[in-house]
Design a protein around this motif. Structure first.
Motif, PDB file in Angstrom:
ATOM      1  N   ARG A 146       0.826  -1.197   0.000  1.00  0.00           N
ATOM      2  CA  ARG A 146       0.000   0.000   0.000  1.00  0.00           C
ATOM      3  C   ARG A 146       0.872   1.262   0.000  1.00  0.00           C
ATOM      4  NH1 ARG A 146      -5.245   0.262   1.293  1.00  0.00           N
ATOM      5  NH2 ARG A 146      -5.162  -1.802   0.300  1.00  0.00           N
ATOM      6  N   PHE A 147       1.956   1.244   0.774  1.00  0.00           N
ATOM      7  CA  PHE A 147       2.894   2.366   0.731  1.00  0.00           C
ATOM      8  C   PHE A 147       3.374   2.603  -0.696  1.00  0.00           C
ATOM      9  CE2 PHE A 147       3.817   2.087   5.411  1.00  0.00           C
ATOM     10  CZ  PHE A 147       3.700   3.438   5.689  1.00  0.00           C
ATOM     11  N   GLN A 148       3.786   1.520  -1.346  1.00  0.00           N
ATOM     12  CA  GLN A 148       4.329   1.641  -2.701  1.00  0.00           C
ATOM     13  C   GLN A 148       3.249   2.063  -3.695  1.00  0.00           C
ATOM     14  OE1 GLN A 148       6.161  -2.195  -3.298  1.00  0.00           O
ATOM     15  NE2 GLN A 148       7.705  -1.842  -1.714  1.00  0.00           N
ATOM     16  N   PHE A 149       2.035   1.551  -3.519  1.00  0.00           N
ATOM     17  CA  PHE A 149       0.929   1.925  -4.402  1.00  0.00           C
ATOM     18  C   PHE A 149       0.618   3.412  -4.280  1.00  0.00           C
ATOM     19  CE2 PHE A 149      -3.671   2.835  -4.379  1.00  0.00           C
ATOM     20  CZ  PHE A 149      -3.945   2.674  -5.728  1.00  0.00           C
ATOM     21  N   LEU A 150       0.486   3.893  -3.049  1.00  0.00           N
ATOM     22  CA  LEU A 150       0.175   5.306  -2.845  1.00  0.00           C
ATOM     23  C   LEU A 150       1.287   6.194  -3.399  1.00  0.00           C
ATOM     24  CD1 LEU A 150      -1.267   5.186   0.793  1.00  0.00           C
ATOM     25  CD2 LEU A 150      -2.554   5.464  -1.334  1.00  0.00           C
ATOM     26  N   ASN A 151       2.522   5.789  -3.148  1.00  0.00           N
ATOM     27  CA  ASN A 151       3.644   6.579  -3.659  1.00  0.00           C
ATOM     28  C   ASN A 151       3.644   6.602  -5.184  1.00  0.00           C
ATOM     29  OD1 ASN A 151       6.430   7.885  -2.965  1.00  0.00           O
ATOM     30  ND2 ASN A 151       6.881   6.402  -4.571  1.00  0.00           N
ATOM     31  N   GLN A 152       3.336   5.456  -5.813  1.00  0.00           N
ATOM     32  CA  GLN A 152       3.311   5.411  -7.272  1.00  0.00           C
ATOM     33  C   GLN A 152       2.200   6.285  -7.833  1.00  0.00           C
ATOM     34  OE1 GLN A 152       5.618   3.951  -9.351  1.00  0.00           O
ATOM     35  NE2 GLN A 152       4.473   5.200 -10.818  1.00  0.00           N
ATOM     36  N   VAL A 415      13.230  11.989   2.883  1.00  0.00           N
ATOM     37  CA  VAL A 415      12.097  11.055   2.988  1.00  0.00           C
ATOM     38  C   VAL A 415      11.300  10.905   1.702  1.00  0.00           C
ATOM     39  CG1 VAL A 415      11.816  11.391   5.471  1.00  0.00           C
ATOM     40  CG2 VAL A 415      10.631  12.920   3.894  1.00  0.00           C
ATOM     41  N   ARG A 416      11.611  11.656   0.638  1.00  0.00           N
ATOM     42  CA  ARG A 416      10.760  11.711  -0.550  1.00  0.00           C
ATOM     43  C   ARG A 416      10.488  10.320  -1.138  1.00  0.00           C
ATOM     44  NH1 ARG A 416       9.929  15.766  -4.186  1.00  0.00           N
ATOM     45  NH2 ARG A 416       9.681  16.997  -2.284  1.00  0.00           N
ATOM     46  N   GLN A 417      11.503   9.459  -1.220  1.00  0.00           N
ATOM     47  CA  GLN A 417      11.342   8.167  -1.886  1.00  0.00           C
ATOM     48  C   GLN A 417      11.251   6.984  -0.917  1.00  0.00           C
ATOM     49  OE1 GLN A 417      10.712   7.842  -5.075  1.00  0.00           O
ATOM     50  NE2 GLN A 417      10.889  10.057  -5.351  1.00  0.00           N
ATOM     51  N   MET A 418      11.109   7.255   0.367  1.00  0.00           N
ATOM     52  CA  MET A 418      11.129   6.165   1.342  1.00  0.00           C
ATOM     53  C   MET A 418       9.911   5.244   1.222  1.00  0.00           C
ATOM     54  SD  MET A 418      13.977   6.312   2.783  1.00  0.00           S
ATOM     55  CE  MET A 418      15.337   7.357   3.264  1.00  0.00           C
ATOM     56  N   ALA A 419       8.751   5.780   0.856  1.00  0.00           N
ATOM     57  CA  ALA A 419       7.564   4.934   0.713  1.00  0.00           C
ATOM     58  C   ALA A 419       7.717   3.969  -0.452  1.00  0.00           C
ATOM     59  CB  ALA A 419       6.322   5.799   0.518  1.00  0.00           C
ATOM     60  N   ALA A 420       8.517   4.330  -1.440  1.00  0.00           N
ATOM     61  CA  ALA A 420       8.752   3.437  -2.573  1.00  0.00           C
ATOM     62  C   ALA A 420       9.763   2.351  -2.230  1.00  0.00           C
ATOM     63  CB  ALA A 420       9.242   4.243  -3.780  1.00  0.00           C
ATOM     64  N   ARG A 421      10.595   2.593  -1.220  1.00  0.00           N
ATOM     65  CA  ARG A 421      11.694   1.674  -0.919  1.00  0.00           C
ATOM     66  C   ARG A 421      11.385   0.696   0.202  1.00  0.00           C
ATOM     67  NH1 ARG A 421      16.249   6.507  -0.912  1.00  0.00           N
ATOM     68  NH2 ARG A 421      16.192   6.921  -3.160  1.00  0.00           N
ATOM     69  N   ILE A 422      10.342   0.949   0.979  1.00  0.00           N
ATOM     70  CA  ILE A 422      10.067   0.072   2.113  1.00  0.00           C
ATOM     71  C   ILE A 422       9.656  -1.313   1.628  1.00  0.00           C
ATOM     72  CG2 ILE A 422       7.641   0.777   2.323  1.00  0.00           C
ATOM     73  CD1 ILE A 422       7.962   0.480   5.366  1.00  0.00           C
TER      74      ILE A 422
END
Length: 762
Positions: A146-152, A415-422
């Motif tokens: 979900r983190f990655q989806f929202l970030n995308q 922190v900008r890309q952290m949701a994509a990397r978790i």
């Protein structure tokens, strides 16, 4: 014949004039729905009269001009209102997408965050079972997805903004080029003394189209051309010349599109100077909504991974092994530092709770190095940097290569890309560290009511898996300095044989004559006390770090410990000048104060911790519930502890059913671990949703207001420049009748001419 010719001329002038009037009215009707068209009207004028002996006789009518109903103020109002309305509409369109995404009860982060911690609680309820552990790992994967989806989705919106910028810039340049071309035509026509109404309308329409994309200013020149300006006065059109703007990549981030303005060989970035229109709405959305939302999302992802991993490492798994990282260590992937400098600045996160969800700008200005937090423009001058590392907002900044030149700038995105990397690092259900590595126990023989809390690990690096004893003790004022001031017997007259005695619970544990050397230190004092501990039931311990001596009952019995110090003589009476300062602080003086006794009664006022070899690890004042921390372990005593009560802290071997670390992990859901200890994960995400929701609602209100203002401005313009079909229909009838009447004049002239011909022909 002259009268007939004059009458015929008058009729012809009427025919020509009212034909043009009919054409103008017809043109108005045809363009009633044409955007930007301004109503036109034929202005009639009297032809010069013919002088006769009886006065001037009229010679007909002519079209003196075709007037365009136009008011620059009203048109400026339409452009200004259109600029604001288009900006608000685009902003509302984009922010509504973010609001629908983040606040969605199914697609947002909140439900999967709840699901993950609910699964963690299930593990705490049944730590020895593997199915709850598998569910927890599955929920963790759903959370990172979900983190990655929202970030995308936010990245997709960022790409959409870039596309809108490119499209808007292309359209602005196209419209500006057309204005420059029309300017040329207008200058030619007006130079010939005519007014090109249609061209003026076309140019006004093009200017309005630009204003729908970005705020513009215009100035009419003496030759009738327009000069058009954008931003902070950059010339877009000057007469017949057009100066294009262009889309360029951000100097730090090539994926971020900016608007550039070229002057000679230099291109300046004017993005921040532009506002209004759909382009301004896109830029405003990117700066005020998109960037902060993505930063906040990344901040939550970073905070979750860091705090959850840190606690998970403090536990033990089903096999008794120390826990590892549950999520990948996204902080170790590195903070994004973007620059065009040859110097290399490394930024690491040292304290996620002190970090803020913001970008930072590092720059050298003269001899100063300044770090600016871009969310609120708070600047910090880095003292000692780059010779020494700088720590600001939970970040450690260091120069690892090259040198920073004056004027160099670095964009730091922690922190900008952290949701994509978790991501989830753990897949084996047995590796879920639900248990605590230590267990605690109170000795059954304790005389007091105190108990020890279940211990936990606070620092895996410092942890030493030994067995420890926490001992409740009595603090004493005991001191020994080798006879410099304490234990030194004074006998100035040397006519007595003096002796200092130390008694504990009625037993002399130490006796010192005038000739004996005083005790060297507290360790020596403890040794003489402990030699008789089997008789006295009292043992002494020394903390050499704090230089304190503690007494305990051994074994535990809760009885008072009595200490007595006395000065004796075996040869004659004691004299006033005879004295000694006892090891427990008694000032013994001659015949007036030869004995001092005092008791240590429970409850205990101190504690100390011993390892399995009897080494003292730490000590301190006993305050109920206050944490006792040593070797990476933390525990606490509660209740009333008697002097000598014992409590053990040992490795939790075979603790399959232990759930203490799982409970602590589950409590992270509500723990204030973010924003300097003021927010938990749910509150931080709720803050994003609330901010975006409030801004969305405000955008909707603003859009409604701006739409009303635009409608009013258009209505005001249309009341002057718009075509009223009823009026035009009436004009058609009026001009048609005038045309027909002019035709009758010609017909009458023709009849008169024929009559004259007939008369002269006879």
């Amino acid at each position: 014949m002259g009268a007939v010719g004059g009458l015929l001329g008058i009729g012809v002038s009427g025919l020509q004039t009212f034909q043009r009037a009919l054409s103008t009215a017809g043109n108005n009707i045809s363009n009633a729905n044409t955007e930007g068209y301004s109503r036109q009207r034929v202005e009639l004028g009297i032809l010069p009269g013919q002088q006769t002996g009886i006065g001037f006789i009229g010679s007909g009518v002519e079209v003196s001009s075709i007037e365009r109903f136009y008011d620059s103020f009203l048109n400026e109002q339409v452009r200004t209102s259109s600029t604001s309305q288009q900006q608000t509409e685009r902003y509302n369109e984009l922010i509504s997408q973010v609001d629908n995404l983040l606040a969605n009860p199914q697609a947002g982060l909140a439900p999967v965050l709840d699901g993950f911690f609910d699964a963690m609680q299930e593990v705490a309820d049944d730590p020895a079972s593997t199915p709850p552990r598998q569910v927890m790992i599955t929920q963790a994967q759903a959370l990172v997805d979900r983190f990655q989806f929202l970030n995308q989705r936010l990245e997709d919106l960022r790409g959409g903004v870039n596309t809108q910028i490119e499209s808007a810039v292309s359209d602005i340049n196209s419209f500006a080029r057309d204005i420059a071309s029309i300017n040329k035509e207008i200058a030619l026509v007006e130079g010939g003394g005519q007014v090109p109404n249609g061209l003026l309308d076309q140019r006004e329409t093009l200017l309005k189209k630009i204003s729908e994309l970005v705020a513009v200013d215009s100035v009419t020149q003496s030759d009738g051309t327009f000069s058009v300006f954008i931003g902070s006065g950059q010339t877009l059109v000057a007469g017949e010349q057009m100066r294009p703007i262009e889309v360029i990549s951000n100097a730090f981030d090539p994926s971020r599109k900016e608007i550039g303005y070229r002057v000679g060989t230099t291109t300046s970035v004017i993005t921040e100077q532009l506002s209004g229109g759909s382009l301004g709405g896109s830029l405003l959305f990117r700066n005020q909504v998109l960037d902060p939302a993505q930063d906040e999302l990344g901040y939550i992802a970073l905070g979750l991974s860091q705090t959850f991993n840190a606690q998970h490492r403090l536990g033990i798994d089903l096999d008794g092994n120390a826990g590892g990282n549950f999520f990948n260590d996204i902080a170790a992937t590195g903070v994004d530092v973007l620059t065009v400098s040859s110097a290399v600045v490394d930024v690491t996160i040292t304290d996620v709770s002190a970090l803020t969800p913001s970008d930072y700008r590092l720059e050298r200005n003269g001899s100063n190095y300044i770090l600016t937090r871009l969310s609120d423009n708070v600047s910090t001058t880095l003292s000692g940097f780059p010779a020494t590392n700088a720590v600001v907002d939970g970040m450690n900044l260091s120069l690892t290569a090259g040198s920073i030149s004056d004027g160099d700038r670095f964009l730091i995105q922690p922190v900008r890309q952290m949701a994509a990397r978790i991501d989830v690092s753990l897949s084996d259900v047995r590796r879920v560290a639900a248990g605590s590595p230590v267990r605690t126990e109170s000795a059954q023989a304790n005389a007091g009511s105190a108990s020890i809390l279940s211990g936990s690990i606070t620092n895996t690096t410092a942890y030493d898996g030994d067995t420890y004893q926490v001992v409740a003790a009595a603090g004493t004022p005991a001191a020994a300095d080798g006879g410099v001031a304490i234990g030194l017997i004074a006998d100035p007259s040397a006519n007595n044989d003096l002796t200092y005695n130390l008694e504990i619970n009625g037993t002399v544990v130490f006796s010192q004559s005038e000739a004996d050397a005083p005790l060297a230190d507290l360790d020596a004092l403890a040794a003489v006390i402990n030699d008789d501990s089997a008789v006295t039931g009292v043992r002494a311990y020394v903390d050499n770090v704090s230089n304190n001596l503690y007494l305990v009952n051994e074994p535990q019995n809760g009885r008072a410990i009595t200490v007595s110090e006395s000065l004796l003589t075996t040869n004659g009476p004691l004299e006033d000048e005879n004295s000694v300062t006892g090891y427990f602080g008694s000032n013994l003086l001659g015949a007036t104060a030869t004995t001092n006794s005092f008791s240590y009664t429970g409850p205990a006022d101190r504690y100390f911790v011993l390892d399995s070899a009897g080494n003292m690890e730490t000590s301190g004042a006993y305050v109920e519930g206050t944490p006792i921390t040593f070797n990476g372990i933390q525990t606490a005593l509660t209740g009333s502890a008697q002097i000598g009560d014992l409590f053990s802290v040992s490795p939790n071997s075979g603790g399959v059913g232990d759930n203490r670390n799982a409970l602590t992990l589950a409590q992270l859901q509500t723990s204030l671990t973010l924003s300097g200890g003021t927010e938990n994960f749910q509150a931080a995400y709720g803050g994003i949703v609330a901010d975006v929701g409030a801004n969305t609602r405000q955008a909707q209100i603003n859009l409604s207001a701006q739409t009303v203002l635009l409608d009013q401005a258009i209505a005001s313009r249309e009341s002057l420049s718009g075509v009223n079909l009823d009026e035009e229909a009436a004009d058609l009838l009026r001009f048609q009748q005038a045309y027909e009447a002019s035709a009758r004049i010609i017909s009458a002239a023709q009849s008169m001419f024929e009559t004259l011909l007939s008369a002269t022909g006879r």
